[in-house]
Design a protein around this motif. Structure first.
Motif, short mmCIF file in Angstrom:
data_model
loop_
_atom_site.label_atom_id
_atom_site.label_comp_id
_atom_site.label_asym_id
_atom_site.label_seq_id
_atom_site.Cartn_x
_atom_site.Cartn_y
_atom_site.Cartn_z
N ALA A 1 0.83 -1.21 0.00
CA ALA A 1 0.00 0.00 0.00
C ALA A 1 0.87 1.25 0.00
O ALA A 1 0.55 2.24 -0.69
CB ALA A 1 -0.93 -0.01 1.21
N ALA A 2 1.96 1.23 0.77
CA ALA A 2 2.86 2.38 0.80
C ALA A 2 3.50 2.60 -0.57
O ALA A 2 3.68 3.75 -1.00
CB ALA A 2 3.93 2.18 1.86
N ALA A 3 3.82 1.51 -1.26
CA ALA A 3 4.41 1.64 -2.59
C ALA A 3 3.42 2.27 -3.57
O ALA A 3 3.80 3.09 -4.41
CB ALA A 3 4.86 0.27 -3.09
N ARG A 4 2.16 1.90 -3.46
CA ARG A 4 1.15 2.50 -4.33
C ARG A 4 0.94 3.98 -4.01
O ARG A 4 0.71 4.80 -4.90
CB ARG A 4 -0.18 1.75 -4.19
CG ARG A 4 -0.15 0.34 -4.77
CD ARG A 4 -1.55 -0.26 -4.83
NE ARG A 4 -2.15 -0.43 -3.51
CZ ARG A 4 -2.03 -1.52 -2.77
NH1 ARG A 4 -1.30 -2.55 -3.20
NH2 ARG A 4 -2.62 -1.61 -1.58
N ALA A 5 1.06 4.33 -2.74
CA ALA A 5 0.82 5.71 -2.32
C ALA A 5 2.01 6.63 -2.64
O ALA A 5 1.84 7.84 -2.74
CB ALA A 5 0.53 5.76 -0.82
N HIS A 6 3.20 6.04 -2.77
CA HIS A 6 4.41 6.83 -3.03
C HIS A 6 5.05 6.29 -4.31
O HIS A 6 5.98 5.49 -4.27
CB HIS A 6 5.40 6.72 -1.86
CG HIS A 6 4.87 7.23 -0.56
ND1 HIS A 6 4.08 6.46 0.27
CD2 HIS A 6 5.03 8.44 0.07
CE1 HIS A 6 3.77 7.17 1.35
NE2 HIS A 6 4.32 8.36 1.25
N ASP A 7 4.56 6.73 -5.43
CA ASP A 7 5.04 6.22 -6.71
C ASP A 7 5.28 7.38 -7.68
O ASP A 7 5.01 7.27 -8.87
CB ASP A 7 4.04 5.22 -7.30
CG ASP A 7 4.61 4.45 -8.49
OD1 ASP A 7 5.85 4.30 -8.54
OD2 ASP A 7 3.83 4.02 -9.36
N GLY A 8 5.78 8.49 -7.15
CA GLY A 8 6.03 9.65 -7.98
C GLY A 8 7.47 9.70 -8.46
O GLY A 8 8.29 8.83 -8.12
N ASP A 9 7.79 10.73 -9.23
CA ASP A 9 9.15 10.85 -9.73
C ASP A 9 10.09 11.48 -8.71
O ASP A 9 11.30 11.47 -8.90
CB ASP A 9 9.18 11.63 -11.05
CG ASP A 9 8.78 13.08 -10.89
OD1 ASP A 9 8.18 13.42 -9.85
OD2 ASP A 9 9.04 13.88 -11.81
N ARG A 10 9.55 12.03 -7.62
CA ARG A 10 10.39 12.61 -6.57
C ARG A 10 10.60 11.66 -5.40
O ARG A 10 11.69 11.58 -4.84
CB ARG A 10 9.77 13.92 -6.08
CG ARG A 10 9.84 15.04 -7.09
CD ARG A 10 11.26 15.52 -7.31
NE ARG A 10 11.34 16.53 -8.35
CZ ARG A 10 12.36 17.38 -8.48
NH1 ARG A 10 13.36 17.33 -7.62
NH2 ARG A 10 12.38 18.25 -9.46
N ILE A 11 9.55 10.97 -4.99
CA ILE A 11 9.65 9.98 -3.92
C ILE A 11 8.98 8.70 -4.38
O ILE A 11 7.81 8.72 -4.78
CB ILE A 11 8.98 10.47 -2.62
CG1 ILE A 11 9.65 11.75 -2.10
CG2 ILE A 11 9.05 9.37 -1.55
CD1 ILE A 11 8.99 12.31 -0.84
N ARG A 12 9.74 7.61 -4.36
CA ARG A 12 9.16 6.31 -4.70
C ARG A 12 9.52 5.31 -3.60
O ARG A 12 10.67 5.25 -3.14
CB ARG A 12 9.69 5.80 -6.04
CG ARG A 12 9.11 4.45 -6.46
CD ARG A 12 9.38 4.15 -7.91
NE ARG A 12 10.78 3.85 -8.17
CZ ARG A 12 11.34 2.65 -7.99
NH1 ARG A 12 10.62 1.64 -7.53
NH2 ARG A 12 12.62 2.46 -8.28
N VAL A 13 8.55 4.54 -3.18
CA VAL A 13 8.72 3.52 -2.15
C VAL A 13 8.45 2.17 -2.79
O VAL A 13 7.57 2.06 -3.64
CB VAL A 13 7.76 3.77 -0.96
CG1 VAL A 13 7.80 2.62 0.03
CG2 VAL A 13 8.09 5.10 -0.28
#
Length: 569
Positions: A289-301
Motif C-alpha cells: 500500500a505504501a508503494a502505491r501511495a508513493h510512486d512519484g518521480d520525486r519519492i518512490r517507495v
C-alpha cells in the motif's frame, strides 16, 4: 551576444539550454554531444553547440559549460541519508587507538558538561589491537556515570558503557534485545558492553522505537530529521540527483515528505522498506500500500531490504570456510536457516517485490543466489532485479551466477580501499590472505556480464562519488600508495556507468534516468574536471560545479556562467 532569433523552422524555445560542454551521455546511440536543450523537465535535444541557438529564446535559461565534462546525475544506489552524520555525536572517524577515542570523548564532555547521554559514531574496529571487540570497561574511565552509546562506522554494532548497560536493561539473563544481541563474557556470562546485529535490530521499526522509549536521544525524530536534511544537502552538492535510501520503516516515510515540503529534498529519492525476520503478511500488505501511495518521480517507495549475514570485521559475516582469526572453526552465521530464507524469497518474489539483500560473506552471498535460483524455478523467470548489496567476499564459482540469474551487484567501491579493508586491517586479516582474491571482484563481475550498481553506503564511507570512482579505478588509498588487488579495478567509464545507468537499471529507472537521452529526465552534473581524461589521482577533489534536476539548477558551486530566469526546484 544575443541568441539568434527563432525562425519559422526553429523548434519552440527550450526552458534551459546547456552549451559549450563535453557531454558524456552514457547512451551508446549518441555517446557524446556539445549541447542539450530541456523543456518541461525533460531533454528534448542533444547535438552540436552550433545548433543550440535554434532552441534558445528570450525566456531560455542558458548554462555555459566552458568545455567542462557533463555527466548524467549520479544515482547513489545505497545511501543511508536518514542515518547521516550526527552533529550531536562525538565523531570518531580516524581515531586509531583507544587513547585517541578517550581523548575525543573527554573533549566533547568538556564542551557538554550537562549532557544526559554521551553518543558517538564512526568507531573503527581496528582502533583496538589484536582484533578484539571493545568492552564497557574500555569506555567507563572516560564516561563515568553518564550513559554512553558508541556506534561503529558501519552502524552494525553498538558499544555501551556500564551505565548504558544498566539504563537499557542489558543483563546476563537479557542479552537478546530489541536493538541487538549483547555479547557476554565466556567466563562470567556478564554482558561485555558490545552489541552486535544493531543494523538488523536497532534500525528496525521495533528496535528504533525501543531505543526512543528508553530515552536514547539519537533515536528521536528531530535528531533523525536533522541527519536526513544534512545528508540531503550533501547529496545534491555531490551531484547525486537520485538517492536510494535502503532501509526504512513505514514510520520513517513522513520524514521524507517533510523534507520535500520544506524544500530540503532536492534530489529524487527511492526508499526501500525494511523486512526484518518475522515480518507478517499484514506488514507486506502495508508495504504494498505504501508503494502505491508513493510512486512519484520525486519519492518512490517499494523495494524490500533483508539481511542474510552481517559484516566481516567483527566476524559476523557468513563464510564458506572458517575465519583466519578468532575462534577456531568459526564461520559466522546466517540470520535465516538456508531453507527458510529460500522459502521467504520465493514468497516475496511471487508477490512481485524486489529484494535488496545485504550479503558480505561468500556463504551469505551463495545463500542468496541459491534462493533467487529457487524463486525462478518455482515462480518462473521474471525481471525481478533482486540485488545483492555489498558483495564483499565472493567465491569465483558464483561470479557468473549474477548475470545468469539477473541479480544486480550493488557495490560500494570505497569499502575495498586498502586503508579500510586491505592488509593490516580487520577485513583482510579476518578472511586471510588466501581469500583476498575474493575481495570486491568488480572487474570479474563486469566481465561476466553482471549489472554493477555503485553507491557510497554513506555514512559508512564518504558520500562523494568521486571518491568511489577513484577507488574503483585504482584500488589505492585515498592519500596514494600501493594498490590492493589491482586486478579487480575497472576503468573510469565503467565506474561512471555503474554510478549512473547501472544504478538506474538496478532500480527500474533506466527509461527515465541514468543517461542523457532525448525524452529522459534532465538530471545532469557539470564537473570541475574531466574525470574521463585526467590522471586517476586527480579525480578526488573534482566537484560538481552545477547540478540540474528536472531541468532546474539545484546546486551551483559558485563557478560557471548561468543566465536567464530561475525557478527554485
Amino acid at each position: 551576444m544575443l541568441p539568434a532569433p527563432l525562425t519559422p523552422h526553429s523548434p519552440a524555445p527550450a526552458d534551459l539550454v546547456l552549451r559549450g560542454a563535453r557531454i558524456h551521455t552514457v547512451d551508446a546511440t549518441l555517446p557524446a554531444a556539445e549541447a542539450l536543450a530541456v523543456r518541461d523537465g525533460r531533454i528534448v535535444w542533444l547535438g552540436d553547440d552550433a545548433d543550440a541557438d535554434r532552441w534558445t529564446g528570450p525566456g531560455t535559461r542558458v548554462v555555459q559549460a566552458g568545455g567542462r565534462l557533463v555527466l548524467p546525475g549520479f544515482i547513489d544506489a545505497h545511501n543511508h541519508v536518514r542515518l547521516g552524520s550526527d552533529d550531536a555525536c562525538v565523531q570518531l572517524a580516524g581515531a586509531r587507538s583507544l587513547s585517541e577515542i578517550h581523548a575525543r570523548i573527554a573533549a566533547w564532555r568538556a564542551r557538554h558538561p550537562d549532557a544526559a547521554w554521551i553518543e558517538a559514531e564512526a568507531f573503527d574496529y581496528s582502533a583496538l589491537p589484536d582484533g578484539r571487540m571493545p568492552t564497557a570497561a574500555d569506555l567507563d574511565p572516560v564516561t563515568g556515570d553518564v550513559p554512553a552509546m558508541v556506534l561503529s562506522y558501519d552502524v552494525h554494532t553498538a558499544w555501551l558503557n556500564s551505565k548504558a548497560l544498566d539504563r537499557l536493561g542489558v543483563r546476563a539473563d537479557r542479552t537478546d534485545l530489541p536493538f541487538g544481541k549483547a555479547r557476554t563474557d565466556p567466563a562470567t556470562g556478564a554482558p561485555t558492553g558490545f552489541v552486535q546485529d544493531f543494523a538488523v535490530r536497532g534500525l528496525s521499526r521495533d528496535g528504533h522505537r525501543a531505543l526512543r522509549e528508553l530515552g536514547v536521544p539519537w533515536a528521536s525524530p528531530e535528531r533523525q530529521y536533522g541527519r536526513l536534511v544534512k545528508s540531503l544537502d550533501d547529496a545534491i552538492r555531490f551531484g547525486i540527483t537520485t538517492v536510494v535510501e535502503p532501509q526504512n520503516s513505514l514510520d520513517d516515510l513522513p520524514l521524507f515528505e517533510r523534507a520535500r515540503a520544506e524544500g530540503r529534498l532536492r534530489s529524487r529519492l527511492v526508499a526501500a522498506l525494511f523486512h526484518p525476520r518475522g515480518t507478517s503478511d499484514a506488514d507486506l500488505d502495508d508495504f504494498a500500500a505504501a508503494a502505491r501511495a508513493h510512486d512519484g518521480d520525486r519519492i518512490r517507495v517499494g523495494p524490500l531490504k533483508l539481511y542474510i549475514d552481517d559484516v566481516v570485521e567483527p566476524r559476523t559475516a557468513a563464510l564458506l570456510e572458517p575465519y583466519a582469526t578468532g575462534c577456531r572453526g568459526h564461520r559466522g552465521e546466517t540470520f535465516y536457516p538456508v531453507e527458510e530464507f529460500a522459502d521467504l524469497l520465493v514468497k516475496l518474489d511471487a508477490r512481485g517485490f524486489q529484494c535488496f539483500v545485504h550479503a558480505t560473506g561468500d556463504r551469505g552471498i551463495r545463500t542468496v543466489l541459491d534462493a533467487v535460483e529457487r524463486a525462478r524455478s518455482v515462480n518462473g523467470a521474471r525481471d525481478a532485479r533482486h540485488q545483492i548489496v555489498h558483495v564483499e567476499c565472493l567465491d569465483p564459482a558464483d561470479v557468473p551466477r549474477f548475470a545468469e540469474l539477473g541479480v544486480v551487484a550493488c557495490m560500494q567501491p570505497r569499502h575495498c580501499a586498502p586503508e579500510i579493508a586491505g592488509p593490516g586491517q580487520d577485513w583482510a586479516e579476518n578472511v586471510g590472505e588466501g581469500r583476498w582474491h575474493k575481495a570486491w571482484p568488480m572487474r570479474s563481475l563486469a566481465t561476466a556480464g553482471a549489472t554493477l550498481a555503485f553507491s557510497s553506503d554513506w555514512n559508512v564511507a564518504e558520500m562523494d562519488p568521486m571518491i568511489g570512482i577513484y577507488t574503483a579505478v585504482t584500488r589505492r588509498p585515498l592519500a596514494g600508495g600501493e594498490a590492493w588487488m589491482p586486478e579487480e579495478t575497472v576503468d573510469v567509464a565503467t565506474a561512471v556507468h555503474a554510478y549512473t545507468m547501472g544504478s538506474a537499471y538496478a532500480n527500474f529507472l533506466e527509461d527515465e534516468r541514468g543517461s542523457l537521452t532525448v525524452g529522459k529526465a534532465a538530471d545532469f552534473v557539470v564537473l570541475s574536471r574531466d574525470i574521463l581524461r585526467i590522471a586517476p589521482e586527480d579525480i578526488p577533489g573534482t566537484v560538481a560545479d552545477i547540478v540540474v534536476v528536472a531541468g532546474e539548477v539545484a546546486h551551483e558551486s559558485g563557478s560557471g556562467d548561468v543566465t536567464g530566469p530561475f525557478t527554485p526546484v
